[in-house]
Structure formats: structure tokens, C-alpha cells
Write a protein that holds these residues in place. Structure first.
Motif, mmCIF file in Angstrom:
data_model
loop_
_atom_site.group_PDB
_atom_site.id
_atom_site.type_symbol
_atom_site.label_atom_id
_atom_site.label_comp_id
_atom_site.label_asym_id
_atom_site.label_seq_id
_atom_site.Cartn_x
_atom_site.Cartn_y
_atom_site.Cartn_z
ATOM 1 N N VAL A 1 0.843 -1.198 0.000
ATOM 2 C CA VAL A 1 0.000 0.000 0.000
ATOM 3 C C VAL A 1 0.880 1.250 0.000
ATOM 4 N N THR A 2 0.538 2.213 -0.851
ATOM 5 C CA THR A 2 1.150 3.538 -0.821
ATOM 6 C C THR A 2 0.067 4.564 -0.553
ATOM 7 N N LEU A 3 0.313 5.439 0.420
ATOM 8 C CA LEU A 3 -0.656 6.464 0.813
ATOM 9 C C LEU A 3 -0.064 7.839 0.536
ATOM 10 N N THR A 4 -0.761 8.642 -0.267
ATOM 11 C CA THR A 4 -0.273 9.974 -0.593
ATOM 12 C C THR A 4 -1.265 11.025 -0.085
ATOM 13 N N PHE A 5 -0.812 12.268 -0.049
ATOM 14 C CA PHE A 5 -1.645 13.373 0.420
ATOM 15 C C PHE A 5 -2.047 14.273 -0.751
ATOM 16 N N LYS A 6 -3.358 14.468 -0.905
ATOM 17 C CA LYS A 6 -3.862 15.385 -1.935
ATOM 18 C C LYS A 6 -3.426 16.810 -1.620
ATOM 19 N N ASN A 7 -3.579 17.202 -0.357
ATOM 20 C CA ASN A 7 -3.067 18.487 0.119
ATOM 21 C C ASN A 7 -1.705 18.227 0.744
ATOM 22 N N PRO A 8 -0.623 18.672 0.109
ATOM 23 C CA PRO A 8 0.737 18.318 0.540
ATOM 24 C C PRO A 8 0.976 18.496 2.036
ATOM 25 N N VAL A 9 1.519 17.456 2.659
ATOM 26 C CA VAL A 9 1.907 17.498 4.075
ATOM 27 C C VAL A 9 3.426 17.519 4.138
ATOM 28 N N THR A 10 3.962 18.582 4.686
ATOM 29 C CA THR A 10 5.415 18.741 4.769
ATOM 30 C C THR A 10 5.942 18.532 6.181
ATOM 31 N N SER A 11 5.044 18.331 7.151
ATOM 32 C CA SER A 11 5.428 18.148 8.546
ATOM 33 C C SER A 11 5.433 16.660 8.895
#
Length: 272
Positions: free
Chosen positions: A88-98
Motif C-alpha cells: 500500500v502507498t498512501l499519498t496526500f492530496k493536500n501536501p503534508v510537509t510536517s
């Protein structure tokens, strides 16, 4: 202190014998308990910022080697858990930089998964990737975005259902067919973390305070047997000729790069 000169590591599907040239000291369980109950306060470790440049460099290199060894251990652990077949790969639609924000989202995702799989113990090996951006005009790095890669035991699940459960962006889902697929998948997902730690060391960035790997506590893991006597490498090879995987040797160095021990190793498949 107790000593050993041979360590046998059992991975269920194979064994690895480590033979040390010099005795290795260690504390057994009774000694550990006595040490923990001792009123003497342990000597505090020197803070990273208080180290000399040479000691900082040595500390960074030790950390890099630790994660390189840990990467190999994670591959071995995955092979000991044949039910870890869902990548599984989980990505963020709204970029998370923290890092802290990304970690909270991963933990919340695990809670939702555990609620879905109430009758099954959830198992996983997870790493994060920090995908760094780059300015096209200046050609310099502009920060990065977190996403997660995980090998899990959730079996078949509809892509749409998993993406809805994640709820933060795109989800990639793939079923692994065999142990070779497990090995290749683990190599793929851990390379980003070791690459990131090496890059941070190169850029003189802080490499501490962020866990690179997350694993469930219920994974099958290797067990070790410590033997005081030094076994013969030749005898180990001869007794397991038909099941040999590989053999070799390496040097162990101290914090300042000085040789302190020589290790011969033999790996062989366990007989059914």
C-alpha cells in the motif's frame, strides 16, 4: 558480564551463524534487571550539538550504518511473515510537509483499519518517503512532501474502499504473490529512507528525532542463541552443504573507526 563467541540467528526459513574472533560481552536478563534496579544513575550521553565536528561525523555515519543494517533486518522480517502480501502507498492530496502531521494521519489510518479488521490482528511494516521538490529556475530544493509505503496483511480489499478509508489522497494498492515479490517490495520501500538519511547527513541536517520505520508488535521476528565457544566455520559449512546460501566475513569497528572484531558468517536454509 557474560560472553559469547558464536551467535545463531533463526529466521524460521533459514539460519545465520556468526562466529566472532574475539569474545563479545553482554548482559543476561538477570544482569539487566540488577542494572535497572541499581541506584547509580547512568552516565548521560553527550548531546549531538556539544560534539566536535569529528564526533558528529562519526555519529552520523553510525546512524547511517544502523539504518542500512535495519533495512536488511526488515527484509528478513518480511520473509518471516508470509501473510504480508498487500503493498500500500498512501499519498496526500493536500501536501503534508510536517513529519508530526504525517505521523498522526498514519496512526489515524491504522485505527480505522483495526476497526474494520476486528477479528484479525493487523500486521505491517511501514516507511515514509520525503519527496523533495526542486525549483526549475534556480535548480535548488524547495522542501518536500511526505507519503507512506507499507507491506500489510489486510489481504484483498477494493481500491475504492481503501482510498475512502485513507481519505487524504491517492492510494496505490498491489497484491504480492510470493517471497521474491516480498523481498523486491521491501527493497523498493526502504531505499527511500536510507537515501533520505544519507542526504540529510550530506547536507549537515539533523538526522535524529524521526523514526524511519514503523512495525507492528505482532510480527514474527528472528530469535538468537548465544554460545560461549567459537564454532568452526568449516564445520558449519560442511554440515549444511546441501542447504548453503552464502558465507563470508566482515570487520566490526568502534566509534572512531578502529577495528575491534572479525566476524565469519554462514547462512543456510533450514531443513523441513
Amino acid at each position: 558480564m557474560s560472553i559469547y563467541r558464536t551467535k545463531i540467528i533463526d529466521y524460521n526459513y533459514k539460519k545465520k551463524v556468526l562466529i566472532y574472533n574475539h569474545s563479545v560481552k553482554y548482559m543476561d536478563e538477570a544482569e539487566k534487571k540488577a542494572r535497572s534496579e541499581s541506584p547509580e544513575a547512568p552516565k548521560p550521553r553527550q548531546k549531538y550539538e556539544d560534539m566536535s565536528e569529528l564526533k558528529k561525523e562519526k555519529s552520523d555515519q553510525r546512524r547511517l550504518k544502523y539504518y542500512q543494517r535495519k533495512s536488511i533486518e526488515l527484509i528478513e522480517t518480511a520473509l518471516m511473515n508470509p501473510d504480508l502480501i498487500t503493498f500500500v502507498t498512501l499519498t496526500f492530496k493536500n501536501p503534508v510537509t510536517s513529519y508530526d502531521t504525517a505521523l498522526v494521519e498514519w496512526q489515524q489510518f491504522l485505527k480505522r483499519l483495526r476497526h474494520l479488521y476486528k477479528d484479525k490482528e493487523l500486521k505491517y511494516i511501514c516507511t515514509w518517503e520525503y519527496q523533495r521538490g526542486r525549483s526549475k529556475k534556480e535548480g535548488i530544493e524547495t522542501g518536500g512532501i511526505f507519503h507512506f509505503h507499507a507491506l500489510m496483511n489486510i489481504g484483498y480489499i477494493e481500491h475504492s474502499a481503501l482510498q475512502k478509508m485513507w481519505g487524504k489522497g491517492f492510494v496505490f494498492l498491489k497484491q504480492i504473490r510470493n517471497s521474491e515479490g516480498q523481498k523486491n517490495t521491501m527493497r523498493y520501500i526502504i531505499k527511500y529512507c536510507t537515501k533520505e538519511i544519507a542526504l540529510r547527513i550530506k547536507n549537515k541536517e539533523d538526522v535524529r528525532g524521526q523514526r524511519l520505520f514503523f512495525t507492528s508488535n505482532n510480527l514474527n521476528k528472528p530469535t538468537s542463541t548465544l554460545i560461549e565457544e567459537r564454532m568452526s566455520k568449516e564445520d558449519v559449512i560442511f554440515n549444511n552443504l546441501e542447504n548453503m546460501i552464502r558465507d563470508g566475513s566482515y570487520i566490526i569497528k568502534d566509534n572512531m573507526g578502529m577495528n575491534i572484531n572479525h566476524v565469519d558468517f554462514v547462512e543456510y536454509k533450514k531443513q523441513n
